[in-house]
Design an enzyme around this catalytic site. Structure first.
Site, short mmCIF file in Angstrom:
data_model
loop_
_atom_site.label_atom_id
_atom_site.label_comp_id
_atom_site.label_asym_id
_atom_site.label_seq_id
_atom_site.Cartn_x
_atom_site.Cartn_y
_atom_site.Cartn_z
N CYS A 209 -14.79 33.63 105.37
CA CYS A 209 -13.53 33.79 104.64
C CYS A 209 -13.78 34.34 103.23
CB CYS A 209 -12.82 32.44 104.55
SG CYS A 209 -11.19 32.54 103.77
N CYS B 120 -8.58 35.17 106.47
CA CYS B 120 -9.60 35.61 107.42
C CYS B 120 -9.23 35.41 108.89
CB CYS B 120 -10.93 34.92 107.13
SG CYS B 120 -10.95 33.17 107.58
N CYS C 281 -8.99 26.06 105.80
CA CYS C 281 -9.56 27.11 106.65
C CYS C 281 -10.99 26.72 106.95
CB CYS C 281 -9.52 28.45 105.91
SG CYS C 281 -10.64 29.68 106.60
N GLU D 85 9.47 13.30 62.79
CA GLU D 85 8.83 12.56 63.88
C GLU D 85 9.15 13.22 65.21
OE1 GLU D 85 11.14 8.71 64.69
OE2 GLU D 85 11.88 9.38 62.74
N LYS E 150 10.60 13.73 68.87
CA LYS E 150 11.80 13.23 69.53
C LYS E 150 11.44 12.86 70.97
CE LYS E 150 16.61 14.32 70.57
NZ LYS E 150 16.53 13.98 72.01
N TYR F 12 12.55 3.59 65.04
CA TYR F 12 12.72 4.72 64.12
C TYR F 12 13.78 4.50 63.04
CZ TYR F 12 16.59 5.61 67.39
OH TYR F 12 17.71 5.47 68.17
N ASP G 46 11.56 11.60 74.77
CA ASP G 46 12.53 11.75 75.85
C ASP G 46 12.63 10.42 76.58
OD1 ASP G 46 14.37 13.03 77.35
OD2 ASP G 46 12.95 14.16 78.58
N LYS H 294 14.93 21.20 68.78
CA LYS H 294 14.55 21.09 70.18
C LYS H 294 13.55 22.19 70.59
CE LYS H 294 16.44 18.49 72.63
NZ LYS H 294 17.81 18.38 73.19
N CYS I 246 -5.78 31.08 109.17
CA CYS I 246 -5.99 31.36 107.74
C CYS I 246 -5.36 32.70 107.39
CB CYS I 246 -7.48 31.37 107.43
SG CYS I 246 -7.88 31.91 105.75
#
Length: 675
Positions: free
Chosen positions: A436, A415, A430, A117, A119, A229, A121, A318, A412
């Protein structure tokens, strides 16, 4: 206190059984049989009866999930059966060795069957049921002693307050993992941002912090989930002889387990399961950090026993860590196709989730300011699958004296045009859209689109080709390419080139409103472009207008006026417009036209949430075409708020100010009959 008539008692018990059954079908079986509205009707009826007869309220009633009074502190709970931790493995070779040790201890050459299954967190907990009723819940703690979180666990909708059926043991202790889905975590943090509250760093911390609130009413507001579980203490009943069958038995009692659970044959089967879940890891609705293998036979588990504080019959395989800490060396700003500036962190290279990361997104200046990120900081970098790595947080305790604040550039970086960041907007942009290089493809696509200059045949792929080949640097260059240059492109022949040249020639004759729209000025849609054309009549007058003059145009407020004025202030943009006119793009110039009255003149609307019939931009344009103003925030002068699905804080503000709220159906009726 009112006496409890027999008929009322029977109705209350019937309602509780029905609600418990529907909770089981919804949360455990994932197969609801009634609508949310019908469920709400049953729940409200039970609430009414319990309010009328307070003596009928019991601890396991479905209504008792809202949280009790705050606790002064958590009481300690000693686990009668210790909650052991698992040994970890980080490679296939270690799993092969684990499987070999199992077979050697059992003195068998036959493949071992394992229950596997994901794991999660999250936070491990133990729940104790007596005669099918939840009487206590505790955290894992140090494995021997945990904290009593009964009141908080009771607020989790997927936890049954009493078990289904009647074949459960008299005493049943079950173990599970409390977690928060990615979606629930993001929604919770979104609400925290809107309220100016602290955000959680990740779903694991959010789940743990939520479950350990001394005020259960706060826990009740958090989107917590649980998967079971395993079991601890069992008295007055028996369980099946395999882990897989035991999970199915728990499910029949209303205790849900992870649907990704499976059986694996030998080490090879375990490794295949690990790889399968790994490929799907980033699409799972919750975060995991590995998978767990357990010998499937409970009899063999008992025979194998324990070593130190871990079972010999189980192991956690893991995945590579998806968070690491590293040094923030510098910050650069990248310009996207729409002109948006994205700050990018340049990092001391670090391996995150098995991939070397040296760059990570910082999202925008609001995020940088909120997280107080500085150059020279030690930061936490997070990566999930193919998602761009991000700087999640700062380790403030390790900040050096010389850490530098990150500043938004004024020009910018591509440009040299001005950078514009509105007061309430997170993104800076910008405004050299026609010039640009970073916005070149997007500018040409928009200019050629059907509602702009409508250059048939100049689609996305062709734009990609001419820009990538260096044939087109600015949008006016499309009018200068020769028949041979067009015909020489991939998937283009002489006939296609001729058709495109005809479309380009046709596009030169347009209207002022279409041309203004084609320039791609931010916040200027078709309706606004038409208003500008009517008001000024001539492009030169529009170019010379200041923000005050622009706000004299119907439906144009300070934000749009700022965008328009800033766009035309850029020498680059004016140069490209001049080149387009020299290439032959023209329109009838005329004197300003007095705007005709519109049905929604003088009204102001605010949009929030997601509409199903159209995008927010389309809804805005439709309102503006009818004469309405569309504002970004709610005030007492707002005519109405249009609320789609998942509306934000604007809806709450509207309700607080008494501003009318229109759902999508009402909004569509307004568009059809605005008078």
């Amino acid at each position: 206190m009112k006496a409890l008539p027999k008929a009322v008692t029977e109705e209350i018990e019937q309602l509780r059984r029905e609600i418990d059954t529907h909770n089981y079908l919804y949360y455990v079986m994932d197969s609801p049989r009634i609508t949310d509205a019908e469920y709400d009707r049953l729940f409200r009826r039970l609430q009414e009866l319990e309010a009328q007869y307070p003596g009928a309220v019991t601890a396991d009633s479905p209504t008792q999930r809202v949280g009790a009074a705050p606790l002064p502190e958590f009481a300690e709970v000693r686990h009668e059966v210790p909650m052991l931790s698992l040994s970890n493995a980080f490679s296939g070779e270690e799993i092969v060795a684990f499987d070999r040790r199992i077979r050697e201890r059992l003195q068998t050459d036959e493949p071992i069957k394992y229950s596997a299954e994901p794991k999660l967190d999250g936070l491990a907990v133990s729940l104790l049921y007596e005669d099918g009723r939840l009487i206590r819940a505790a955290t894992r703690g140090d494995g021997t002693t945990g904290e009593d979180v009964t009141q908080n666990i009771r607020t989790i909708q997927s936890v049954p307050l009493r078990l289904q059926t009647t074949d459960f043991p008299k005493t049943l202790e079950v173990r599970g993992e409390v977690f928060m889905t990615r979606r629930g975590f993001e929604e919770m943090n979104r609400k925290a941002r809107e309220k100016g509250e602290k955000e959680f760093a990740n779903p694991r911390n959010a789940a743990a912090g939520s479950l350990r609130q001394l005020d259960p009413r706060i826990t009740a507001q958090r989107p917590l989930e649980i998967f079971f579980y395993g079991v601890g203490k069992v008295e007055g009943g028996a369980l099946p002889e395999t882990q897989g069958a035991m999970l199915q038995q728990l499910r029949s009692w209303g205790l849900r387990f992870n649907p990704e659970s499976s059986l694996a044959n030998g080490a090879e089967g375990c490794i295949s399961y690990y790889e399968y879940i790994g490929r799907r890891r980033d699409s799972l609705p919750y975060e995991i950090d590995g998978v767990v293998y357990k010998v499937n036979s409970l009899k063999l588990q008992r025979e194998l026993g324990f070593v130190s504080r871990a079972p010999r019959w189980a192991v956690a395989h893991k995945y590579p860590a998806q968070e690491q800490q590293t040094l923030l060396l510098d910050v650069e700003f990248q310009v996207g196709r729409t002109g948006a500036l994205t700050p990018v962190a340049r990092l001391q290279p670090v391996s995150v989730g098995g991939v070397t990361v040296s760059n990570a997104t910082l999202h925008n200046m609001d995020e940088i300011e909120r997280k107080d990120i500085r150059i020279g900081d030690m930061v936490i970098v997070r990566r999930a699958g193919d998602v761009i790595p991000e700087v999640a947080s700062v380790i403030v305790d390790r900040r050096p004296d010389g850490a530098k604040k990150i500043r938004l550039p004024k020009k910018c970086p591509v440009c040299g045009s001005d950078i514009l960041r509105e007061e309430e907007e997170a993104v800076a942009r910008c405004i050299g859209g026609l010039y640009c290089a970073a916005q070149r493809k997007q500018a040409i696509r928009h200019y050629a689109s059907r509602r702009a200059l409508d250059i048939e045949g100049l689609g996305d792929k062709l734009v990609e080709q001419v820009v990538d080949a260096g044939l087109v640097k600015h949008v006016d260059d499309v009018y200068r390419l020769t028949r041979e240059q067009w015909a020489g492109l991939e998937r283009m022949g002489e006939k296609s080139a001729d058709n495109l040249l005809q479309a380009l020639e046709k596009s030169k004759s347009t209207t002022l409103s279409r041309f203004i729209y084609a320039l791609g000025i931010r916040e200027v849609g078709e309706a606004t472009a038409a208003n500008l054309a009517r008001h000024f009549g001539r492009l030169d007058k529009l170019i010379g207008a200041d923000e005050a003059g622009l706000q004299e145009v119907p439906d144009i407020g300070p934000v749009v006026a700022q965008h328009v004025a800033a766009f035309f202030r850029q020498d680059h943009n004016r140069d490209v417009i001049q080149q387009l006119r020299r290439a032959g793009v023209h329109w009838p110039e005329q004197d300003p036209v007095a705007a005709a009255p519109k049905p929604l003149d003088g009204r102001t609307y605010v949009l929030t949430g997601t509409l199903t019939a159209m995008t927010r931009d389309e809804a805005k344009e439709k309102l503006e075409t009818l004469g309405a103003k569309v504002a970004g925030s709610v005030s007492k002068n707002t005519t109405g708020v249009v609320a789609g699905e998942s509306p934000g804080s604007k809806l709450e503000k509207a309700e607080k100010l008494g501003v009318p709220v229109l759902d999508e159906a009402q909004f569509l009726r307004l568009l059809q009959n605005p008078g």
